[in-house]
Design a protein around this motif. Structure first.
Motif, PDB file in Angstrom:
ATOM      1  N   TYR A 152       0.466  -0.965  -0.034  1.00  0.00           N
ATOM      2  CA  TYR A 152      -0.078   0.407  -0.092  1.00  0.00           C
ATOM      3  C   TYR A 152       0.673   1.544   0.585  1.00  0.00           C
ATOM      4  CZ  TYR A 152      -2.757   4.008   2.092  1.00  0.00           C
ATOM      5  OH  TYR A 152      -4.090   4.473   2.209  1.00  0.00           O
ATOM      6  N   ASN A 232     -13.065 -10.927  -8.242  1.00  0.00           N
ATOM      7  CA  ASN A 232     -12.891 -11.424  -6.802  1.00  0.00           C
ATOM      8  C   ASN A 232     -12.150 -10.777  -5.565  1.00  0.00           C
ATOM      9  OD1 ASN A 232     -15.226 -12.498  -7.830  1.00  0.00           O
ATOM     10  ND2 ASN A 232     -14.362 -15.304  -7.513  1.00  0.00           N
ATOM     11  N   TYR A 234     -10.616  -8.638  -3.057  1.00  0.00           N
ATOM     12  CA  TYR A 234     -11.302  -7.290  -2.055  1.00  0.00           C
ATOM     13  C   TYR A 234     -10.589  -7.108  -1.333  1.00  0.00           C
ATOM     14  CZ  TYR A 234     -14.586  -6.464   2.750  1.00  0.00           C
ATOM     15  OH  TYR A 234     -14.527  -5.688   2.916  1.00  0.00           O
ATOM     16  N   LEU A 235      -8.769  -7.679  -0.480  1.00  0.00           N
ATOM     17  CA  LEU A 235      -9.044  -6.807   0.313  1.00  0.00           C
ATOM     18  C   LEU A 235      -8.010  -5.693  -0.474  1.00  0.00           C
ATOM     19  CD1 LEU A 235      -7.680  -6.552   2.906  1.00  0.00           C
ATOM     20  CD2 LEU A 235      -5.850  -7.924   2.542  1.00  0.00           C
ATOM     21  N   THR A 238      -9.913  -2.783  -1.071  1.00  0.00           N
ATOM     22  CA  THR A 238     -10.420  -2.147   0.253  1.00  0.00           C
ATOM     23  C   THR A 238      -9.947  -1.011   0.443  1.00  0.00           C
ATOM     24  OG1 THR A 238     -11.579  -3.879   0.696  1.00  0.00           O
ATOM     25  CG2 THR A 238     -11.429  -2.231   2.214  1.00  0.00           C
ATOM     26  N   MET A 239      -7.847  -1.267   0.159  1.00  0.00           N
ATOM     27  CA  MET A 239      -6.941  -0.107   0.440  1.00  0.00           C
ATOM     28  C   MET A 239      -6.577   0.683  -0.249  1.00  0.00           C
ATOM     29  SD  MET A 239      -4.838  -3.370   2.518  1.00  0.00           S
ATOM     30  CE  MET A 239      -3.401  -1.920   3.109  1.00  0.00           C
ATOM     31  N   VAL A 250     -17.213  -6.526  -5.279  1.00  0.00           N
ATOM     32  CA  VAL A 250     -17.014  -6.678  -4.434  1.00  0.00           C
ATOM     33  C   VAL A 250     -16.384  -6.279  -3.388  1.00  0.00           C
ATOM     34  CG1 VAL A 250     -15.551  -8.061  -3.437  1.00  0.00           C
ATOM     35  CG2 VAL A 250     -16.370  -9.017  -5.924  1.00  0.00           C
ATOM     36  N   ILE A 253     -18.984  -4.295  -1.147  1.00  0.00           N
ATOM     37  CA  ILE A 253     -20.054  -5.029  -0.291  1.00  0.00           C
ATOM     38  C   ILE A 253     -20.063  -4.691   0.849  1.00  0.00           C
ATOM     39  CG2 ILE A 253     -18.419  -6.695   0.045  1.00  0.00           C
ATOM     40  CD1 ILE A 253     -21.692  -8.022  -1.334  1.00  0.00           C
ATOM     41  N   LYS A 254     -18.969  -4.054   1.392  1.00  0.00           N
ATOM     42  CA  LYS A 254     -19.074  -4.420   3.224  1.00  0.00           C
ATOM     43  C   LYS A 254     -20.394  -2.358   2.870  1.00  0.00           C
ATOM     44  CE  LYS A 254     -15.452  -2.849   5.505  1.00  0.00           C
ATOM     45  NZ  LYS A 254     -13.904  -2.720   5.364  1.00  0.00           N
TER      46      LYS A 254
ATOM     47  N   ALA B 116     -17.157 -14.650  -4.977  1.00  0.00           N
ATOM     48  CA  ALA B 116     -16.303 -13.971  -4.080  1.00  0.00           C
ATOM     49  C   ALA B 116     -16.454 -14.150  -1.724  1.00  0.00           C
ATOM     50  CB  ALA B 116     -16.192 -12.742  -4.703  1.00  0.00           C
ATOM     51  N   PRO B 117     -15.064 -14.005  -1.331  1.00  0.00           N
ATOM     52  CA  PRO B 117     -15.442 -14.007  -0.098  1.00  0.00           C
ATOM     53  C   PRO B 117     -16.376 -13.791   0.865  1.00  0.00           C
ATOM     54  CG  PRO B 117     -13.060 -14.748  -1.264  1.00  0.00           C
ATOM     55  CD  PRO B 117     -13.618 -14.401  -1.998  1.00  0.00           C
ATOM     56  N   PRO B 118     -16.209 -11.954   0.580  1.00  0.00           N
ATOM     57  CA  PRO B 118     -16.800 -11.069   0.614  1.00  0.00           C
ATOM     58  C   PRO B 118     -18.651 -11.891   0.811  1.00  0.00           C
ATOM     59  CG  PRO B 118     -15.581  -9.959  -0.580  1.00  0.00           C
ATOM     60  CD  PRO B 118     -15.072 -11.597  -0.288  1.00  0.00           C
ATOM     61  N   VAL B 119     -18.620 -12.032  -0.352  1.00  0.00           N
ATOM     62  CA  VAL B 119     -19.897 -11.744  -1.301  1.00  0.00           C
ATOM     63  C   VAL B 119     -20.336 -12.960  -0.136  1.00  0.00           C
ATOM     64  CG1 VAL B 119     -21.683 -12.937  -2.725  1.00  0.00           C
ATOM     65  CG2 VAL B 119     -19.809 -10.832  -3.383  1.00  0.00           C
ATOM     66  N   PHE B 229     -10.424 -13.421   4.780  1.00  0.00           N
ATOM     67  CA  PHE B 229     -10.135 -12.159   5.105  1.00  0.00           C
ATOM     68  C   PHE B 229     -11.402 -11.951   4.816  1.00  0.00           C
ATOM     69  CE2 PHE B 229      -9.956  -7.617   4.729  1.00  0.00           C
ATOM     70  CZ  PHE B 229      -9.043  -7.248   6.225  1.00  0.00           C
ATOM     71  N   THR B 234     -16.399  -9.179   6.296  1.00  0.00           N
ATOM     72  CA  THR B 234     -17.489  -8.984   6.266  1.00  0.00           C
ATOM     73  C   THR B 234     -18.567  -9.608   6.959  1.00  0.00           C
ATOM     74  OG1 THR B 234     -17.258  -9.664   3.916  1.00  0.00           O
ATOM     75  CG2 THR B 234     -19.922  -9.131   3.791  1.00  0.00           C
ATOM     76  N   TYR B 252      -4.169  -6.643   9.179  1.00  0.00           N
ATOM     77  CA  TYR B 252      -4.930  -5.567   9.042  1.00  0.00           C
ATOM     78  C   TYR B 252      -5.081  -4.258   9.701  1.00  0.00           C
ATOM     79  CZ  TYR B 252      -9.200  -3.488   6.359  1.00  0.00           C
ATOM     80  OH  TYR B 252     -10.265  -2.747   6.195  1.00  0.00           O
ATOM     81  N   PHE B 256      -3.706  -1.142   9.503  1.00  0.00           N
ATOM     82  CA  PHE B 256      -4.872   0.165   9.005  1.00  0.00           C
ATOM     83  C   PHE B 256      -5.363   0.732   9.008  1.00  0.00           C
ATOM     84  CE2 PHE B 256      -6.928   1.525   5.022  1.00  0.00           C
ATOM     85  CZ  PHE B 256      -5.599   1.376   3.694  1.00  0.00           C
TER      86      PHE B 256
END
Lengths: 302, 293, 346
Positions: A152, A232, A234-235, A238-239, A250, A253-254, B116-119, B229, B234, B252, B256
């Motif tokens: 990052y 897919n 995500y992490l 997100t950052m 994706v 989704i949060k 996707a994992p979060p989904v 993760f 989620t 994280y 973060f």
């Protein structure tokens, strides 16, 4: 002779019925297990799907049910064209666009770079070939997740936060595709490059005229796997993406889950439909190109 | 390398350049940076950092919270790996058996690979919804008052179930293709030598699947450690609180959210060492693993 | 057409293994030379060095007087037919054949004409638009030949081109290739491990073993006058009988029986004789025990023991034979004597 034969047949015939029955029981058992397994996989999706067709108020009361309502078009409109969040940028449509850019960009970038590197490693006599090989394949050892913060920072230093490059390129920094194409190129018969050399084809010609067309199936398989992988992510998104107009489905989704909290009526229809939209493209790709996909996936295990 | 490779000098370097540049900038630089900053203490207001040697690591070793997260990660990994492998193996064996509908089953069982994992985590939230989640109700019907996000064990259970749901398809695909690559003649020979189906499975099929299974074992451990993760983030709705979390999630959260760069980097390095150990272990076993060809 | 000359050509791999000891020979214009030997004897390496696919460690290769050591394969004016055909699987037969010409910037109409000629010659007309995967083994073999022919090379190189075919097809293609080479008159080097192919196709055979040339000669010379026990046992099926014997006072003795007079020297020798150069009959001077009779229709092979050593006799189909003791005679002009240790012919 004939009598003996007849005896054998009789003998066999008298044993056939019970054996047949046993096999059939076994088959029923197999199907039962498979059906339970399929339901385990399918039911959650079907329930979510059902909930997109009924008004939110009903969902709040009863949750998933057997009713199919008429709310789907309205929910679709909300999901695709209305933004939640502050900027008004993260409509479903915009997120869908970003997801496609990430999925396709990632897949193409990875395949292009991987093929080039694999070609260099397999088909050239180089002084530092072994070193290059190890430098590249060490990247297979450490997933992005374990070096996420420093990555990052690097992207931040390069001023690539909230850009597509920043989103895509660091994800390409691992050698999965290179490794895969290396395996494939090594399985291409030795004699093809020899025949091509005698036919007067140089390295560039051989690559374009022969190796790339030969790899078509492999490229397709790789594309599917990489597209799904990129879609897919995500992490990392997100950052890297903090601006809403850069969100992928994706990544979004949060926020979708957060609408389930709130004081107002939670927008279940919209949230569920966005989840479905996030699922559909990769699932369709996997289902329609199943045999390529399975081949690509399982052949990397070597 | 091919025996009759090309001898051009600059072309291969040119071909390798893009890959090498990208991994130098986005792999080796960050990885080195993580190792380096794990030895420093970052000033919370961003005014430089001090070299503290191994202090960050010592802090980790003495940190009860970190150790309990590590312990949870181990249990979580073992459960997810074991369950998703065994369910997938069972389904693959059955799908390999049936003649009719094999392709339909395959499709029905594998599509979740693309979720996707979060989904998947989101779907988990729906399934375990406090008031009407179907699985919550199922739990209640056997007298289990399931409270996702409130009760630690309940949340952990839900995370395991969702992670397994997400991972079964890929294992299924590998096991099925492993089964289908067992030569017909071997199966026929086994059919003649052993009349019990389960005997045949454990004596012949299972050992022949061992290479696939071993490869999957490592893949699944990696999945449980890292790829979950999205599921976890989620399902805790981005509010870790007292909820269960894995080591990666902790990296994280600390780095973060908590801005503890040194500590987070030390955690990253610990994970790197873990993954490296796993990979070395894998390579050594793969080298020794029996090839049946 | 070309003359090829190898002077002390040697191959050492980077790992230090010597695949070919310094070897020299010349090939005349239009000659069909077969390199034969067991796998790993260096014959393929030698061919690949001529093709330019393998670097020459030492020595000098010339084609028509031009030194070729560092010339690119594409510029050596050669064509090569590979064991697995090496057809480009994604190209049609037509494109496969034309690819080399296209890369040499041959005009389109010339390419078309040459492809048509080659296809006619090889009976491939109907298959020109098919992909290699839609062809049978024999047809693929022909396409590979076609690819070689259209380029009008000075030199044909064949690397075990028939070993992926079944026995019947192999016989047929053997004749076709030979006939084609005769017709085109192109100098050819042909590598095989099959001694039948070597015997039937070659103008001259080069027998190789363990990175060395064992013997160079016409098929008849190789067969009747093998230079070493290796050549004797490698060429011919069944191979030449090799029996330990004693040379004593100008006579060769096996178990006390004299089999050959008028040889010089003394001491142990290895006696070699082809199975068909043995006469079965009561008047024979040597006793032979028949163990197994192999009935081959046109003739029979009698396997048994001579002085406790394995020995095979080839007899015509109308010669009576039964297992058990019998007597044989060796045709004295067909006997070759070898040194018992070095295996070289005396």
């Amino acid at each position: 002779m004939t009598e003996a034969n007849a005896g054998v047949i009789d003998h066999a015939a008298s044993h056939t019925p019970p054996r047949k029955r046993r096999i059939r029981w076994g088959a029923i058992g197999d199907h039962a297990v498979l059906i339970v397994g399929s339901l385990f996989m399918m039911l959650p999706l079907l329930m979510v799907l059902q909930m997109t067709t009924v008004p939110d108020v009903e969902v709040i009361k009863t949750g998933p049910s057997l009713t199919i309502g008429h709310q789907l078009p309205e929910n679709f409109d909300k999901a695709m064209f209305q933004a939640s969040g502050f900027s008004g940028q993260n409509t479903g449509l915009n997120m869908l666009k970003n997801s496609f850019i990430l999925g396709i960009g990632f897949a193409l970038g990875k395949i292009l770079i991987g093929m080039m590197a694999a070609y260099a490693i397999v088909y050239f006599r180089m002084r530092f070939a072994t070193l290059a090989f190890w430098v590249i394949f060490t990247t297979l050892l450490l997933p992005l997740e374990v070096r996420i913060l420093p990555s990052y920072e690097v992207v931040q230093k390069l001023g690539m936060l909230n850009t597509y490059q920043g989103l895509i390129i660091p994800l390409i920094a691992s050698a999965t595709a290179t490794f895969f194409f290396r395996q494939f190129f090594r399985s291409v018969p030795e004699e093809l490059v020899e025949a091509a050399r005698i036919d007067g084809a140089g390295p560039v010609k051989f690559f374009i005229d022969i190796l790339v067309p030969l790899s078509r199936t492999m490229i397709a398989a790789m594309f599917i796997i990489m597209f799904v992988y990129g879609w897919n992510q995500y992490l990392w998104p997100t950052m890297i993406t903090t601006e809403e107009d850069m969100f992928t489905l994706v990544r979004g989704i949060k926020q979708i889950t957060q609408v389930l909290e709130g004081n107002r009526i939670p927008e279940y229809g919209r949230a569920n439909l966005l989840a479905i939209i996030a699922i559909i493209p990769p699932v369709m790709v996997v289902i329609f190109f199943q045999s390529w996909f399975v081949k690509g996936l399982t052949e990397s295990d070597k | 390398m091919k025996r009759a490779g090309f001898t051009a000098r600059w072309l291969p370097i040119l071909l390798l350049m893009p890959q090498l540049v990208i991994i130098a900038v986005f792999f080796y630089w960050p990885a080195a940076h993580a190792v380096q900053s794990s030895f420093f203490l970052q000033d919370p207001f961003g005014f430089g950092s001090t070299f503290v040697g191994l202090d960050n690591y010592k802090d980790l070793a003495g940190n009860g919270e970190y150790l309990s997260i590590a312990w949870f990660t181990v249990i979580f990994t073992v459960l997810v790996t074991f369950l998703s492998l065994s369910i997938a193996l069972l389904l693959a064996v059955k799908a390999d058996n049936v003649l009719r509908g094999a392709k339909t089953y395959r499709t029905l069982l594998m599509w979740v690979y693309a979720v996707a994992p979060p989904v998947a985590g989101f779907i988990g939230l729906i399934m375990f919804h406090q008031s009407w989640g179907p699985l919550t109700e199922l739990a209640r019907s056997i007298g289990w008052d399931f409270k996702l996000g409130v009760n630690f064990n309940d949340t952990a259970t839900a995370m395991v179930i969702v992670s397994v749901w997400k991972q079964v398809p890929v294992n299924f695909i590998f096991f099925l293709s492993g089964l289908q690559s067992i030569p017909k003649s071997v199966r026929e020979a086994a059919l003649i030598d052993n009349r019990s189906a389960s005997g045949r499975f454990w004596d012949v099929t299972f050992p022949l699947l061992a290479p696939t299974g071993f490869f999957l074992l490592i893949t699944n451990i990696t999945y449980s450690l890292f790829d979950t993760f999205g599921v976890i983030d989620t399902m805790v709705k981005g509010e870790p609180g007292n909820n269960p979390m894995t080591l990666v999630y902790k990296v994280y959260v600390d780095g973060f959210r908590g801005n503890d760069l040194g500590g987070s980097s030390a955690q990253s390095v610990v994970l790197m060492v873990l993954v490296l150990a796993l990979t070395v272990f894998q390579f050594r076993l793969v080298e020794r693993r029996i090839h049946y060809t | 057409m070309a003359q090829v000359s190898l002077k002390n050509i040697r191959k050492v791999y980077p790992n230090g293994a010597e695949a070919l000891t310094p070897s020299s020979f010349d090939i005349g214009d239009g000659e069909f030379v077969v390199l034969v030997g067991p796998s790993g004897c260096g014959k393929s390496t030698l061919l690949r060095m001529v093709a330019g696919l393998e670097e020459i460690t030492e020595g000098e290769l010339t084609i028509n007087g031009r030194v070729m050591n560092d010339v690119d394969p594409a510029d050596r004016d050669i064509a090569m037919v590979f064991q697995n055909y090496a057809l480009y699987p994604h190209m049609s037969v037509r494109k496969n054949i034309a690819y080399g010409l296209k890369n040499r910037k041959t005009p389109k109409d010339v390419i078309e004409r040459k492809v048509a000629e080659a296809a006619a010659m090889l009976n491939l007309n109907e298959y020109l638009d098919r992909k290699p995967s839609q062809l049978s083994g024999g047809q693929r073999q022909r396409v590979a030949m076609g690819r070689a022919i259209v380029r009008d090379p000075a030199l044909f190189l064949f690397d075990e081109p028939l070993s992926n075919l079944d026995a019947k097809l192999r016989n047929q293609m053997r004749i076709e290739i030979k006939a084609l080479q005769r017709r085109l008159g192109v100098t050819s080097i042909y590598v095989t491990h099959d001694q039948v192919e070597a015997m039937t196709m070659a103008d001259r055979i080069i027998v190789m073993n363990a990175g060395r040339i064992e013997q160079i000669g016409t098929p008849a010379e190789i067969y009747h006058r093998p230079a070493s026990t290796f050549v004797a046992s490698f060429m011919g099926a069944p191979p030449m009988n090799l029996i330990s014997a004693r040379l004593d006072g100008g006579r060769v003795m096996i178990n006390g029986d004299t089999v050959l007079a008028a040889a010089e020297g003394s001491g142990a020798v290895t006696l070699g004789i082809r199975p068909e150069d043995v006469v079965l009959g009561a008047e024979g001077s040597i006793s032979f025990h028949v163990d197994i009779i192999e009935e081959l229709g046109a003739h029979r092979l009698l396997h048994g023991r001579l002085a406790d050593q394995e020995f095979t006799i080839h007899v015509g189909k109308d010669v009576e034979a039964a297992p058990g003791e019998t007597r044989i005679a060796l045709k004295s002009d067909a006997i070759t004597l070898f040194h018992p240790e070095t295996g070289k012919a005396l």
